[in-house]
Enzyme design. Structure first.
Site, mmCIF file in Angstrom:
data_model
loop_
_atom_site.group_PDB
_atom_site.id
_atom_site.type_symbol
_atom_site.label_atom_id
_atom_site.label_comp_id
_atom_site.label_asym_id
_atom_site.label_seq_id
_atom_site.Cartn_x
_atom_site.Cartn_y
_atom_site.Cartn_z
ATOM 1 C CB SER A 1 -0.917 0.034 1.215
ATOM 2 O OG SER A 1 -1.992 -0.828 0.984
ATOM 3 C CE LYS B 1 -3.832 0.856 -0.934
ATOM 4 N NZ LYS B 1 -4.433 0.506 0.385
ATOM 5 C CE1 TYR C 1 -3.917 -1.110 -4.963
ATOM 6 C CE2 TYR C 1 -4.756 -3.358 -4.823
ATOM 7 C CZ TYR C 1 -4.337 -2.194 -4.209
ATOM 8 O OH TYR C 1 -4.342 -2.106 -2.829
ATOM 9 C CE1 TYR D 1 -4.650 2.155 4.148
ATOM 10 C CE2 TYR D 1 -3.508 0.826 5.783
ATOM 11 C CZ TYR D 1 -3.650 1.259 4.489
ATOM 12 O OH TYR D 1 -2.808 0.798 3.541
ATOM 13 C CB VAL E 1 -0.079 -5.873 4.217
ATOM 14 C CG1 VAL E 1 -1.313 -5.225 4.809
ATOM 15 C CG2 VAL E 1 -0.215 -6.080 2.717
HETATM 16 N N1 GLN Z 1 -1.975 -5.329 -1.983
HETATM 17 C C1 GLN Z 1 -2.591 -5.116 -0.708
HETATM 18 C C2 GLN Z 1 -4.090 -5.115 -0.831
HETATM 19 O O1 GLN Z 1 -4.608 -4.506 -1.697
HETATM 20 C C3 GLN Z 1 -2.133 -3.849 -0.120
HETATM 21 C C4 GLN Z 1 -2.753 -3.578 1.214
HETATM 22 C C5 GLN Z 1 -1.887 -2.879 2.173
HETATM 23 O O2 GLN Z 1 -0.682 -2.845 2.019
HETATM 24 N N2 GLN Z 1 -2.473 -2.331 3.234
HETATM 25 O O3 GLN Z 1 -4.780 -5.725 -0.047
#
Ligand code: GLN
Length: 604
Positions: free
Chosen positions: A65, A68, A189, A241, A259
């Site tokens: 993430s 992002k 993605y 978040y 994650v």
């Molecule tokens: N690829 C992961 C997902 O979309 C990324 C989530 C994350 O890093 N919080 O679930």
């Protein structure tokens, strides 16, 4: 152990938190369970491009993430704020990253949760078609300052299990947020999430945000300042978040987690932090990563909203002509005029990075001075930057001051190109605004205006008789005559060097007409002298010349050689003692002026 304090601190955090094995590896992407829970790397990149690394700073892992934030920035840059901002909101959702909830307009809450990030990747697909992922990889690589790749096993693993993201993507497509096919967008993605980075890479990426969009290691310009500020603001409000509020309250540094076990954090204008440790807490944030950020923020008091600057500190010195004069030595008549009008010139020497609050303070100081001062000088030599807001305030302040009859000179702006250009653009519009390269020139010019205004130049003596030389004050006429008989007339053209630094000193020169300047090799002016003053008089005490002396105009001098002076001393012991006393008095006067200057600079 390193002697660098920051690295030592990071080392201590590493030792302490490495012992904590709480938290879990992400397992909803099966491939991520292969991570080594012991891995722990902390890196900090500074805005001058230095990277501190401790622990497993070079172990690769997937960005997840964290991508992002950077893909959002890239979308703003590439597609334009209007399109991006109308597709994706910027409100924190208070939900977990994988929430399948849209806002009341059926738009994603923000680009940091999966829904917003998938929408963002969708926009890149719209713009770049089949080249979308390659483009993203290219842009992420520019942030990191090296060519990145992606982990195909992690990509396959997430593609095989990513039904929740598929659900989000279909929801987005139903509402027209996604225009490309769901599979095409998710392919981009998932690959983007599987891009392989190290803590070192993350630190440099974060430092690129800290450095106003310029990668501090490669020097490449990656983002515009507008995009940097917007990216950091969504990191503040939603980067963590449903822990974002707590994070902002406790740590106060824009951040983003993934994650895969990574965290980036950006302290604007200072540093970028990259951490890797794959054990995650219930929000999906690296446990040791959060601990490290907390320790760093609390130990060094880095909370962004904890600002302790005093706006008044930007005025490094403030004085009028009683405090500081130019390096132009004045004849007695001119000096008397300046002494009588000391307070009609106010000088403010500014220092540091001038922001809105600083300039607002300066504008009040100037407006206060308006009632008594006819002239104001503002020096910027020690200023590192002038913010856009400060430039606006200054412009309006100068408009008002010059319109009310105050003459303003701005000096020392050349090292700040865009500020200097702004000043140039005001010069035509404000007739009472002037610009000088150096503060000393500005002060001299201001003094000239005062002398001129009070008729000083009518009384200026262009030519001085030897008997009127300050160094010979009080000498009997007969002694002056004897001196005159042993002197030689010297004449110099404008621009000619009269004395060269480091040469052996063998004479003293009495200026009878014209103007000379004493300068260092760098061109810095130490003094300007005119008729009635002496140059090279230190030869009476010193053996070598300490600086160059140049003729500014045509110059007539009478030269007294040290040999001739020695003979004079034999014949006129009392008169020569008087000369040395006069010399001491002249030096004392210079010392008093220098001390006043030190005092004016130190008392602010
Ligand atoms: N690829 C992961 C997902 O979309 C990324 C989530 C994350 O890093 N919080 O679930």
């Amino acid at each position: 152990m390193s002697d660098l304090p920051l690295l030592r601190f990071l080392g201590r955090c590493h030792v302490e938190f490495a012992q904590d094995f709480s938290g879990k590896l992400a397992d909803y992407i099966p491939e991520l369970t292969k991570a080594d829970p012991a891995h722990f790397g902390i890196c900090i990149a500074t805005v001058d491009g230095y990277v501190h690394a401790t622990g497993d700073g070079y172990v690769p892992f997937t960005i997840q993430s964290i991508s992002k934030a950077f893909v959002f920035a890239m979308a703003l840059e590439l597609i334009g704020a209007e399109k991006v901002e109308s597709t994706i909101g910027v409100e924190p959702s208070g939900d977990a990253f994988n929430s399948i909830r849209l806002n009341a307009d059926n738009r994603p809450f923000n680009p940091m949760v999966n829904a917003g990030a998938i929408a963002c990747s969708g926009l890149i697909c719209d713009a770049e078609g089949n080249g979308a992922f390659e483009r993203i990889l290219h842009e992420l690589s520019r942030f990191a300052g090296r060519r990145l790749d992606y982990d195909s096993d992690v990509f396959e693993s997430e593609r095989a299990t990513g039904d929740r993201n598929r659900a989000i993507a279909y929801l987005l497509r139903t509402h027209g947020v996604l225009r490309c096919e769901v599979d095409q967008v998710l392919d981009v993605y998932f690959r983007q999430c599987a891009v392989r980075v190290t803590a070192h890479d993350l630190a440099v990426m974060a430092a690129t945000l800290a450095n106003n969009g310029i990668n501090p290691v490669t020097g490449e310009s990656v983002l515009s300042p507008y995009v940097v500020a917007r990216t950091l603001s969504v990191m503040v409000s939603a980067g963590m978040y449903d822990y974002a509020g707590e994070w902002g309250y406790r740590i106060g540094i824009p951040a983003k987690s993934g994650v895969g076990g990574g965290i980036v954090a950006t302290l604007p204008s200072q540093l970028g932090l990259g951490i890797y440790s794959p054990l995650l807490d219930s929000h999906g944030h690296s446990v040791r990563g959060v601990q490290t950020c907390e320790a760093l923020s609390s130990h060094f008091d880095l909370h962004l909203l904890n600002q302790v600057a005093d706006v008044r500190n930007c005025v490094g010195a403030a004085y009028d002509l009683a405090g500081v004069s130019s390096r132009r030595n004045r004849q007695a008549g001119e000096q008397a005029i300046l002494d009588a009008h000391q307070s009609s010139v106010i000088t403010l020497e500014l220092a540091g990075a001038i922001n809105f609050g600083n300039m607002e303070y300066v504008s009040r100081r100037l407006s206060e001075a308006k009632s008594r001062a006819l002239q104001a000088i503002i020096d910027f030599r020690r200023v590192s930057s002038v913010s856009q807001a400060a430039v606006r305030l200054l412009e309006s302040c100068l408009d008002a001051l010059t319109a009310s009859g105050v003459t303003v000179t701005l000096s020392g702006t050349a090292h700040m190109a865009s500020f200097s250009a702004a000043v140039d653009s005001w010069l035509g519009r404000m007739p009472k605004l002037h610009k000088a390269a150096l503060l000393d020139e500005a002060v001299e010019w201001a003094e000239d205006q005062i002398i001129y205004l009070h008729g000083g130049y009518d009384r200026l003596r262009e030519q001085t008789a030897l008997a009127d030389q300050a160094l010979l004050e009080g000498l009997p006429a007969e002694a002056v005559e004897s001196l005159a008989a042993s002197m030689t007339e010297r004449r110099f053209q404008p621009g000619e060097r009269i004395i060269a630094a480091n040469e052996r000193a063998h004479s003293v020169l009495f200026i009878s007409r014209g103007m000379v300047s004493v300068k260092l090799a760098s061109g810095l002016r130490l003094a300007t002298l005119v008729a009635g003053m002496t140059v090279g008089e230190m030869a009476l005490l010193e053996t070598y010349r300490s600086a160059d002396v140049w003729a500014d105009t045509r110059v007539d001098c009478l030269e007294l050689s040290l040999d001739a002076y020695a003979r004079f001393r034999e014949e006129h012991p009392q008169a020569s003692e008087r000369i040395i006393r006069n010399l001491a008095a002249l030096l004392a006067r210079k010392l008093i002026v220098a001390n006043r200057k030190i005092d004016a600079l130190a008392s602010y």
